[in-house]
Design an enzyme around this catalytic site. Structure first.
Site, PDB file in Angstrom:
ATOM      1  N   SER A 113       0.810  -1.293   0.035  1.00 52.10           N
ATOM      2  CA  SER A 113      -0.113  -0.124  -0.013  1.00 52.10           C
ATOM      3  C   SER A 113       0.875   1.265  -0.155  1.00 52.10           C
ATOM      4  O   SER A 113       1.519   1.232  -1.119  1.00 52.10           O
ATOM      5  CB  SER A 113      -1.036  -0.050   1.133  1.00 52.10           C
ATOM      6  N   ASP A 155      -9.850  -5.381  -4.071  1.00 56.46           N
ATOM      7  CA  ASP A 155      -9.327  -4.478  -3.345  1.00 56.46           C
ATOM      8  C   ASP A 155     -10.093  -3.072  -3.812  1.00 56.46           C
ATOM      9  O   ASP A 155      -9.846  -2.714  -4.952  1.00 56.46           O
ATOM     10  CB  ASP A 155      -7.970  -4.117  -3.626  1.00 56.46           C
ATOM     11  N   HIS A 167      -8.060  -5.305   0.253  1.00 64.01           N
ATOM     12  CA  HIS A 167      -7.183  -4.466   0.394  1.00 64.01           C
ATOM     13  C   HIS A 167      -5.956  -5.268   1.451  1.00 64.01           C
ATOM     14  O   HIS A 167      -4.796  -5.123   1.407  1.00 64.01           O
ATOM     15  CB  HIS A 167      -7.060  -3.200   1.079  1.00 64.01           C
TER      16      HIS A 167
END
Length: 267
Positions: free
Chosen positions: A95, A218, A246
């Site tokens: 991320s 996601d 995610h």
């Protein structure tokens, strides 16, 4: 947990196992311990020395309330690699950590041999910009969501429908989120760092071998934004993990770990 001063910032890290080094960089508002349930055991069992990091802004590393940038985080990681004497090495970023690693690969090309970029992106599209603005507006309003409500919102946004349909798993996740979101541990200085400019053309300059990993469900870093990154990095492949959101590295750790280790092994 050991620490060292990098670029004037006290940076906390931890080490596990022995062998060739791998640095793990987590996402916004998360500590390095997020890697310990699944990735650390798998990588140490595969013969790697694993270094996890609490990025600046995450206690016990310095909070840096004056603010900082992704470039500052990249420089911190480069400094830690140099202080530990482990470069060139492998690295995994998730991320915000993936976006930071992308900048590290550009600014310090000789420090990294292989990079895994999970749930990442190279630009901010309209929906991601709106999501960040909404989070900032909520924060500025002073409204604090009740932990149970916040946990449901978090589960809806960050987990996959497959997990939602598993009543035992989703109850466990809701309990985890309710406990973690009721704590003020996530430092606010990392908020907004995900609002990156369009960096895709710059990624053509990346020299390290890369694996970009997207997660099928996601909503935070959707697969099409991950694929874009892979298309612009010259020596890069793309893999997508099914049935996870995610938090794919926590929802489907066996699949994620297998992809990481096989990539490191050249298979």
């Amino acid at each position: 947990m050991p620490s060292t001063v990098i670029n004037g910032v006290n940076l906390s890290f931890d080490e596990y196992g022995s062998g060739e080094p791998v640095v793990l960089i987590t996402g916004s508002g998360a500590k390095g311990r997020m890697w310990t349930p699944h990735q650390v055991p798998a990588l140490t069992a595969a013969g790697y020395r694993v270094i996890t990091v609490d990025n600046r802004g995450m206690p016990p590393s310095d909070g840096c309330p004056e603010g900082f940038t992704i470039d500052d985080m990249a420089a911190d990681t480069a400094g830690l690699i140099e202080v530990l004497g482990i470069g060139p090495c492998r690295i995994v970023g998730f991320s915000l950590g993936g976006m930071m690693v992308q900048e590290l690969l550009l600014a310090y090309p000789d420090l990294i041999t292989q990079a895994v970029l999970m749930a990442t992106r190279g630009r901010t599209d309209a929906l991601r910009a709106a999501m960040s603005a909404a989070d900032s507006e909520l924060l500025a309003s002073g409204v604090v969501l009740p932990p149970q409500y916040a946990a449901v919102v978090h589960a809806t946004q960050f987990l996959s429908p497959r997990t939602h349909h598993d009543e035992r798993r989703v109850r466990d996740w809701l309990d985890i989120f309710e406990m973690s979101l009721s704590s003020p541990s996530a430092n606010r200085t990392q908020r907004g760092l995900e609002l990156v400019d369009d960096r895709l053309e710059e990624y053509r300059k990346i020299k390290s071998k890369c694996l970009v990993m997207g997660f099928q469900d996601d909503l935070i870093a959707p697969p099409y934004l991950c694929r874009e990154v892979a298309e612009y990095i010259p020596d890069c492949r793309y893999e997508e993990v099914a049935g996870c959101g995610h938090y794919g590295y926590l929802e489907e750790p066996d699949a994620v770990n297998s992809l990481i280790i096989n990539f490191f092994h050249g298979t």
